[in-house]
Design a protein around this motif. Structure first.
Motif, PDB file in Angstrom:
ATOM      1  N   UNK A 178      18.062  18.812 -40.149  1.00  0.00           N
ATOM      2  CA  UNK A 178      19.053  18.234 -41.051  1.00  0.00           C
ATOM      3  C   UNK A 178      20.038  19.312 -41.477  1.00  0.00           C
ATOM      4  N   UNK A 179      21.224  18.881 -41.861  1.00  0.00           N
ATOM      5  CA  UNK A 179      22.241  19.838 -42.278  1.00  0.00           C
ATOM      6  C   UNK A 179      23.055  19.309 -43.445  1.00  0.00           C
ATOM      7  N   UNK A 180      23.468  20.234 -44.293  1.00  0.00           N
ATOM      8  CA  UNK A 180      24.500  19.961 -45.284  1.00  0.00           C
ATOM      9  C   UNK A 180      25.660  20.913 -45.050  1.00  0.00           C
ATOM     10  N   UNK A 181      25.627  21.604 -43.904  1.00  0.00           N
ATOM     11  CA  UNK A 181      26.635  22.601 -43.592  1.00  0.00           C
ATOM     12  C   UNK A 181      27.493  22.261 -42.399  1.00  0.00           C
ATOM     13  N   UNK A 182      27.270  21.087 -41.802  1.00  0.00           N
ATOM     14  CA  UNK A 182      28.050  20.675 -40.632  1.00  0.00           C
ATOM     15  C   UNK A 182      28.305  19.175 -40.709  1.00  0.00           C
ATOM     16  N   UNK A 183      29.203  18.702 -39.874  1.00  0.00           N
ATOM     17  CA  UNK A 183      29.550  17.276 -39.862  1.00  0.00           C
ATOM     18  C   UNK A 183      28.438  16.445 -39.242  1.00  0.00           C
ATOM     19  N   UNK A 224      22.400  25.856 -52.903  1.00  0.00           N
ATOM     20  CA  UNK A 224      21.549  24.815 -52.326  1.00  0.00           C
ATOM     21  C   UNK A 224      20.359  25.452 -51.628  1.00  0.00           C
ATOM     22  N   UNK A 225      20.614  26.533 -50.893  1.00  0.00           N
ATOM     23  CA  UNK A 225      19.530  27.177 -50.160  1.00  0.00           C
ATOM     24  C   UNK A 225      18.429  27.695 -51.051  1.00  0.00           C
ATOM     25  N   UNK A 226      18.807  28.362 -52.142  1.00  0.00           N
ATOM     26  CA  UNK A 226      17.798  28.889 -53.064  1.00  0.00           C
ATOM     27  C   UNK A 226      16.977  27.769 -53.675  1.00  0.00           C
ATOM     28  N   UNK A 227      17.636  26.654 -53.991  1.00  0.00           N
ATOM     29  CA  UNK A 227      16.907  25.501 -54.538  1.00  0.00           C
ATOM     30  C   UNK A 227      15.996  24.888 -53.488  1.00  0.00           C
ATOM     31  N   UNK A 245      22.858  18.702 -60.601  1.00  0.00           N
ATOM     32  CA  UNK A 245      23.284  17.484 -59.899  1.00  0.00           C
ATOM     33  C   UNK A 245      23.812  17.693 -58.486  1.00  0.00           C
ATOM     34  N   UNK A 246      24.411  18.845 -58.174  1.00  0.00           N
ATOM     35  CA  UNK A 246      24.929  19.062 -56.826  1.00  0.00           C
ATOM     36  C   UNK A 246      23.926  19.855 -55.993  1.00  0.00           C
ATOM     37  N   UNK A 247      23.729  21.129 -56.307  1.00  0.00           N
ATOM     38  CA  UNK A 247      22.914  21.990 -55.446  1.00  0.00           C
ATOM     39  C   UNK A 247      21.449  21.580 -55.426  1.00  0.00           C
ATOM     40  N   UNK A 248      20.829  21.498 -56.593  1.00  0.00           N
ATOM     41  CA  UNK A 248      19.392  21.204 -56.631  1.00  0.00           C
ATOM     42  C   UNK A 248      19.090  19.807 -56.119  1.00  0.00           C
ATOM     43  N   UNK A 249      19.940  18.833 -56.473  1.00  0.00           N
ATOM     44  CA  UNK A 249      19.701  17.465 -56.009  1.00  0.00           C
ATOM     45  C   UNK A 249      19.896  17.355 -54.500  1.00  0.00           C
ATOM     46  N   UNK A 250      20.888  18.065 -53.959  1.00  0.00           N
ATOM     47  CA  UNK A 250      21.068  18.088 -52.505  1.00  0.00           C
ATOM     48  C   UNK A 250      19.853  18.709 -51.831  1.00  0.00           C
ATOM     49  N   UNK A 251      19.361  19.799 -52.397  1.00  0.00           N
ATOM     50  CA  UNK A 251      18.172  20.455 -51.850  1.00  0.00           C
ATOM     51  C   UNK A 251      16.975  19.515 -51.881  1.00  0.00           C
ATOM     52  N   UNK A 252      16.782  18.849 -53.011  1.00  0.00           N
ATOM     53  CA  UNK A 252      15.656  17.935 -53.171  1.00  0.00           C
ATOM     54  C   UNK A 252      15.743  16.788 -52.169  1.00  0.00           C
TER      55      UNK A 252
END
Length: 308
Positions: free
Chosen positions: A235-240, A156-159, A126-133
């Motif tokens: 796109x980023x999930x690592x910055x604001x 997240x990166x591996x997913x 629900x968190x890592x894989x869904x964020x990756x998707x």
């Protein structure tokens, strides 16, 4: 009384404790789940330190149960809930924590767990894989395009690498030299992190990159942005949001739907996505699980398992 692993105030590991809690009661649109497994993510310790997700408002009431994703068995559906019954095996995001023997899940982000999917693997989705998707879909790159993933050795990166590969993309994964074999095993071309990153990416992808999925932020994000001619593909999930907007890109837009959970579960069942659960800990050792993730050197995912 049921057990839960909580933080009692904002701070460091000294604010954590395993405590007795009341068994939660599901509200309208929620299900009570007997937890079988809970995924451990960097956001968990960041929340203990006071971090809030973009758009998150309101004050937390202590103690706060750690955890944002679980798998388990439905114990009690809340008022108005349809499609879920006692005994159903499910996974999803939590209402208020998942490092516990019982957790509440909103049905909007809860999915039925396929029989072929283990509880441990399901708890990581629900968190890592869904964020990756969500991010890979957001970029919308055509098959054959090249995607650069920074932080490719993390959850997240591996997913993201594996999902992008399943969508027919060529992937260049940035990670430490220690994670080279791991990143290459996912199907990516590995590029070492560190100074002069852009030069190494250009050498690995002489025809250029068509999109960047950043999971690191800071100087890594800024340097990766220079590799793109079309910054809408950044796109980023690592910055604001503000930091990436200055570079012409955007934050990952999270869908947070059961449909996305169904899709990532299907990818696992079909063999396109391996959550790479590398270690599991019982609830009584949740502190060790969280330290392993907080130290920042984990390959794949760590899971806390609750007693059946």
């Amino acid at each position: 009384m049921p057990k839960a692993y909580v933080f009692t105030r904002y701070g460091g590991p000294e604010a954590e404790a395993l405590v007795d809690v009341d068994r939660p009661r599901p509200g309208a649109g929620e299900v009570l789940v007997a937890v079988r497994a809970a995924g451990v993510n960097p956001v968990d310790w960041k929340q203990r330190s006071g971090y809030r997700r973009p758009g998150e408002t309101g004050e937390r009431v202590f103690p706060v149960v750690f955890g944002n994703e679980v798998s388990g068995v439905v114990e009690e559906p809340g008022e108005g809930v349809t499609g879920f019954a006692v005994g159903d095996e499910v996974f999803g995001n939590t209402v208020a924590g998942g490092y516990a023997e019982y957790a509440l899940l909103p049905v909007a982000v809860t999915a039925h767990k396929p029989a072929e999917l283990s509880f441990a693997d399901a708890a990581t989705l629900p968190v890592a894989a869904a964020t990756a998707y969500d991010g890979v879909r957001q970029l919308g790159l055509p098959a054959g395009a090249t995607l650069l993933v920074t932080g490719a050795g993390g959850g997240v990166g591996a997913a993201a690498v594996q999902i992008a590969r399943a969508f027919g993309l060529r992937v260049v994964g940035v990670a430490s030299e220690a994670k080279k074999d791991f990143v290459e095993s996912l199907g990516a071309v590995h590029v070492s992190s560190g100074p002069d990153l852009a030069d190494r990416v250009r050498a690995a992808a002489p025809d250029g990159v068509d999109g960047v999925y950043d999971l690191v932020g800071g100087e890594v994000l800024a340097e990766a942005a220079t590799l793109l001619t079309d910054r809408t593909k950044l796109i980023t999930a690592g910055a604001s949001s503000e930091a990436v907007a200055e570079l012409g890109g955007a934050r990952v837009a999270r869908a947070r739907t059961a449909a996305v959970l169904d899709e990532v579960a299907r990818l696992v069942v079909n063999g396109d996505l391996d959550p790479h659960v590398t270690r599991t800990f019982p609830l009584e050792r949740a502190d060790e699980a969280l330290r392993a993730v907080e130290d920042g050197h984990v390959r794949g995912k760590i899971v806390i398992e609750a007693a059946a």
